[in-house]
Design a protein around this motif. Structure first.
Motif, PDB file in Angstrom:
ATOM      1  N   ARG A   1      25.490  78.102  77.586  1.00 10.68           N
ATOM      2  CA  ARG A   1      24.131  77.889  77.191  1.00 10.68           C
ATOM      3  C   ARG A   1      23.109  78.682  78.038  1.00 10.68           C
ATOM      4  O   ARG A   1      23.489  79.164  79.121  1.00 10.68           O
ATOM      5  CB  ARG A   1      23.630  76.378  77.046  1.00 10.68           C
ATOM      6  CG  ARG A   1      23.767  75.889  78.293  1.00 10.68           C
ATOM      7  CD  ARG A   1      23.516  74.299  78.513  1.00 10.68           C
ATOM      8  NE  ARG A   1      23.621  73.715  79.998  1.00 10.68           N
ATOM      9  CZ  ARG A   1      23.941  72.601  80.213  1.00 10.68           C
ATOM     10  NH1 ARG A   1      24.265  71.779  79.206  1.00 10.68           N
ATOM     11  NH2 ARG A   1      24.148  72.119  81.393  1.00 10.68           N
TER      12      ARG A   1
ATOM     13  N   SER B   1      26.090  67.070  75.023  1.00 11.15           N
ATOM     14  CA  SER B   1      26.075  68.480  75.312  1.00 11.15           C
ATOM     15  C   SER B   1      25.252  69.077  74.335  1.00 11.15           C
ATOM     16  O   SER B   1      24.896  70.243  74.613  1.00 11.15           O
ATOM     17  CB  SER B   1      27.635  68.775  75.280  1.00 11.15           C
ATOM     18  OG  SER B   1      28.002  69.007  74.074  1.00 11.15           O
TER      19      SER B   1
ATOM     20  N   ARG C   1      33.236  71.432  74.463  1.00 16.32           N
ATOM     21  CA  ARG C   1      32.144  71.030  75.252  1.00 16.32           C
ATOM     22  C   ARG C   1      31.932  71.894  76.650  1.00 16.32           C
ATOM     23  O   ARG C   1      31.139  72.345  77.174  1.00 16.32           O
ATOM     24  CB  ARG C   1      32.536  69.581  75.757  1.00 16.32           C
ATOM     25  CG  ARG C   1      31.210  68.911  76.403  1.00 16.32           C
ATOM     26  CD  ARG C   1      30.855  67.391  75.941  1.00 16.32           C
ATOM     27  NE  ARG C   1      31.996  66.390  76.286  1.00 16.32           N
ATOM     28  CZ  ARG C   1      31.695  65.769  77.369  1.00 16.32           C
ATOM     29  NH1 ARG C   1      30.578  66.091  78.159  1.00 16.32           N
ATOM     30  NH2 ARG C   1      32.686  64.870  77.678  1.00 16.32           N
TER      31      ARG C   1
ATOM     32  N   ARG D   1      15.735  69.264  79.290  1.00 25.05           N
ATOM     33  CA  ARG D   1      15.879  69.309  80.629  1.00 25.05           C
ATOM     34  C   ARG D   1      14.956  69.173  81.626  1.00 25.05           C
ATOM     35  O   ARG D   1      14.671  68.349  82.665  1.00 25.05           O
ATOM     36  CB  ARG D   1      16.861  70.691  80.730  1.00 25.05           C
ATOM     37  CG  ARG D   1      17.937  71.026  80.134  1.00 25.05           C
ATOM     38  CD  ARG D   1      18.985  71.933  80.540  1.00 25.05           C
ATOM     39  NE  ARG D   1      19.755  71.526  81.838  1.00 25.05           N
ATOM     40  CZ  ARG D   1      20.718  70.809  81.720  1.00 25.05           C
ATOM     41  NH1 ARG D   1      21.104  70.506  80.545  1.00 25.05           N
ATOM     42  NH2 ARG D   1      21.370  70.287  82.674  1.00 25.05           N
TER      43      ARG D   1
ATOM     44  N   ASP E   1      28.736  74.126  77.183  1.00 24.71           N
ATOM     45  CA  ASP E   1      27.975  73.796  78.625  1.00 24.71           C
ATOM     46  C   ASP E   1      27.932  75.216  79.561  1.00 24.71           C
ATOM     47  O   ASP E   1      27.151  75.203  80.341  1.00 24.71           O
ATOM     48  CB  ASP E   1      28.801  72.868  79.541  1.00 24.71           C
ATOM     49  CG  ASP E   1      28.608  71.544  78.932  1.00 24.71           C
ATOM     50  OD1 ASP E   1      27.726  71.324  78.164  1.00 24.71           O
ATOM     51  OD2 ASP E   1      29.330  70.342  79.529  1.00 24.71           O
TER      52      ASP E   1
ATOM     53  N   ALA F   1      21.545  68.588  75.603  1.00 24.32           N
ATOM     54  CA  ALA F   1      21.442  69.001  77.040  1.00 24.32           C
ATOM     55  C   ALA F   1      21.051  70.807  76.829  1.00 24.32           C
ATOM     56  O   ALA F   1      20.654  71.381  77.806  1.00 24.32           O
ATOM     57  CB  ALA F   1      22.633  69.091  77.855  1.00 24.32           C
TER      58      ALA F   1
ATOM     59  N   ARG G   1      26.092  68.733  86.291  1.00 24.33           N
ATOM     60  CA  ARG G   1      26.409  70.149  85.740  1.00 24.33           C
ATOM     61  C   ARG G   1      25.512  71.228  86.567  1.00 24.33           C
ATOM     62  O   ARG G   1      25.752  72.223  86.779  1.00 24.33           O
ATOM     63  CB  ARG G   1      26.325  70.414  84.264  1.00 24.33           C
ATOM     64  CG  ARG G   1      27.090  69.557  83.354  1.00 24.33           C
ATOM     65  CD  ARG G   1      28.669  69.944  83.515  1.00 24.33           C
ATOM     66  NE  ARG G   1      29.308  69.220  82.431  1.00 24.33           N
ATOM     67  CZ  ARG G   1      29.287  67.832  82.494  1.00 24.33           C
ATOM     68  NH1 ARG G   1      28.988  67.028  83.489  1.00 24.33           N
ATOM     69  NH2 ARG G   1      30.168  67.256  81.447  1.00 24.33           N
ATOM     70  N   ASP G   2      24.154  70.840  86.675  1.00 24.77           N
ATOM     71  CA  ASP G   2      23.325  71.725  87.466  1.00 24.77           C
ATOM     72  C   ASP G   2      22.512  71.214  88.611  1.00 24.77           C
ATOM     73  O   ASP G   2      21.292  71.713  89.013  1.00 24.77           O
ATOM     74  CB  ASP G   2      22.221  72.183  86.152  1.00 24.77           C
ATOM     75  CG  ASP G   2      21.373  70.936  86.024  1.00 24.77           C
ATOM     76  OD1 ASP G   2      21.926  69.791  86.398  1.00 24.77           O
ATOM     77  OD2 ASP G   2      20.294  71.084  85.669  1.00 24.77           O
TER      78      ASP G   2
ATOM     79  N   ARG H   1      23.404  61.635  77.918  1.00 20.30           N
ATOM     80  CA  ARG H   1      24.113  60.623  76.998  1.00 20.30           C
ATOM     81  C   ARG H   1      23.075  59.776  76.279  1.00 20.30           C
ATOM     82  O   ARG H   1      23.353  59.160  75.279  1.00 20.30           O
ATOM     83  CB  ARG H   1      25.291  59.892  77.590  1.00 20.30           C
ATOM     84  CG  ARG H   1      26.630  60.687  77.956  1.00 20.30           C
ATOM     85  CD  ARG H   1      27.688  60.326  78.781  1.00 20.30           C
ATOM     86  NE  ARG H   1      28.650  60.874  78.787  1.00 20.30           N
ATOM     87  CZ  ARG H   1      29.842  61.206  78.040  1.00 20.30           C
ATOM     88  NH1 ARG H   1      30.031  60.107  77.239  1.00 20.30           N
ATOM     89  NH2 ARG H   1      30.824  62.069  78.492  1.00 20.30           N
TER      90      ARG H   1
ATOM     91  N   THR I   1      23.938  61.835  86.428  1.00 14.64           N
ATOM     92  CA  THR I   1      23.083  62.458  85.690  1.00 14.64           C
ATOM     93  C   THR I   1      23.458  62.745  84.091  1.00 14.64           C
ATOM     94  O   THR I   1      22.558  62.955  83.245  1.00 14.64           O
ATOM     95  CB  THR I   1      22.430  63.940  86.054  1.00 14.64           C
ATOM     96  OG1 THR I   1      23.558  64.653  86.216  1.00 14.64           O
ATOM     97  CG2 THR I   1      22.053  63.454  87.625  1.00 14.64           C
TER      98      THR I   1
HETATM   99  O1  C5P Z   1      29.148  64.054  82.706  1.00  9.97           O
HETATM  100  P1  C5P Z   1      29.157  63.794  81.148  1.00  9.97           P
HETATM  101  O2  C5P Z   1      30.278  63.998  80.516  1.00  9.97           O
HETATM  102  O3  C5P Z   1      28.449  62.226  81.279  1.00  9.97           O
HETATM  103  O4  C5P Z   1      27.691  64.948  80.578  1.00  9.97           O
HETATM  104  C1  C5P Z   1      27.864  64.754  79.230  1.00  9.97           C
HETATM  105  C2  C5P Z   1      26.909  66.045  78.848  1.00  9.97           C
HETATM  106  O5  C5P Z   1      25.757  66.049  79.511  1.00  9.97           O
HETATM  107  C3  C5P Z   1      27.666  67.361  79.528  1.00  9.97           C
HETATM  108  O6  C5P Z   1      28.481  67.927  78.482  1.00  9.97           O
HETATM  109  C4  C5P Z   1      26.581  68.166  79.545  1.00  9.97           C
HETATM  110  O7  C5P Z   1      26.235  69.007  78.338  1.00  9.97           O
HETATM  111  C5  C5P Z   1      25.319  67.453  79.886  1.00  9.97           C
HETATM  112  N1  C5P Z   1      24.768  67.195  81.120  1.00  9.97           N
HETATM  113  C6  C5P Z   1      23.958  68.323  81.737  1.00  9.97           C
HETATM  114  N2  C5P Z   1      23.634  68.352  82.930  1.00  9.97           N
HETATM  115  C7  C5P Z   1      23.829  67.585  83.933  1.00  9.97           C
HETATM  116  C8  C5P Z   1      24.790  66.490  83.380  1.00  9.97           C
HETATM  117  C9  C5P Z   1      25.145  66.326  82.170  1.00  9.97           C
HETATM  118  O8  C5P Z   1      23.737  69.275  80.882  1.00  9.97           O
HETATM  119  N3  C5P Z   1      23.417  67.453  84.797  1.00  9.97           N
END
Ligand code: C5P
Length: 202
Positions: A170, A82, A163, A91, A167, A85, A113-114, A36, A31
């Motif tokens: 927030r 980030s 980062r 979201r 994360d 996000a 992350r969530d 990204r 996700t």
């Molecule tokens: O996992 P990855 O490093 O690719 O995620 C990039 C950014 O996307 C994270 O630092 C986070 O801020 C956000 N993200 C998120 N919720 C998710 C996956 C990623 O907020 N489920």
């Protein structure tokens, strides 16, 4: 079956998720690639990822072609991800896609992350994968320096810490383990050991 795998950057959650999906014949969704993708589309169009309205607009009209970009894994796009996000509009625009992906047979492993806290609070199994910042920076640095010899371990560690901080602090869906998640610290484990531990629980 829904397996939720959350954790900070370079914790090993992607590796574990791919291996769990292939072991149990489930689909896999990274996700982070969605966030990204939104960041990449914005940067390409010279938009500012901090702008909530513009970020939400891009997320609502998400172009899946963005997921194929080779630039998705760069530190610039990771930082942009980030930043986008934190926006509630972004979201919620990505919420249905993730739910539908998981609910379509045969079920899925989703990493992010969530996932265990917001997207699938009702997941069959939840993992929170973590490792020390130093170990995560070492892994990320080994990956990055192949493409870019100018990166240093120190700058990679610094970027990771920034980062993590964004994360975790927030307001919307902050990074934290679900109350019922199994926490695995991968700092001193091999990918095989992590898979063995996780699959025992599944
Ligand atoms: O996992 P990855 O490093 O690719 O995620 C990039 C950014 O996307 C994270 O630092 C986070 O801020 C956000 N993200 C998120 N919720 C998710 C996956 C990623 O907020 N489920």
């Amino acid at each position: 079956m829904i397996i939720a795998v959350d954790g900070p950057a370079a914790s090993g959650k992607g590796t574990l998720s791919r291996r769990l999906a292939s072991l149990y014949g489930l689909k896999h969704l990274d996700t982070g690639a969605l966030y990204r993708g939104v960041a990449w589309l914005m940067l390409k169009r010279d938009l500012d990822p901090r702008d909530a309205d513009q970020a939400t607009e891009v997320a609502r009209n998400f172009d899946p072609e963005a997921l194929g970009s080779a630039e998705l894994r760069t530190p610039t796009v990771g930082r942009g991800a980030s930043l986008v996000a934190v926006h509630e509009g972004v979201r919620s625009a990505l919420f249905d896609f993730q739910r539908n992906f998981g609910l379509t047979p045969p079920g899925a492993v989703l990493d992010g992350r969530d996932i265990g806290t917001v997207i699938f609070p009702d997941a069959t199994v939840k993992f929170f994968i973590t490792a020390s910042p130093e170990e995560r920076a070492r892994r990320r640095y080994e990956e990055l320096r192949v493409q870019d010899p100018s990166v240093t371990y120190e700058s990679t560690l610094e970027e990771l810490r920034r980062r993590d901080e964004r994360d975790q602090s927030r307001a919307e869906a902050p990074l934290k383990p679900a109350a019922d998640a199994e926490i695995i610290d991968t700092s001193k484990l091999t990918p095989d050991e992590v898979l063995a531990r996780a699959s025992r629980l599944v």
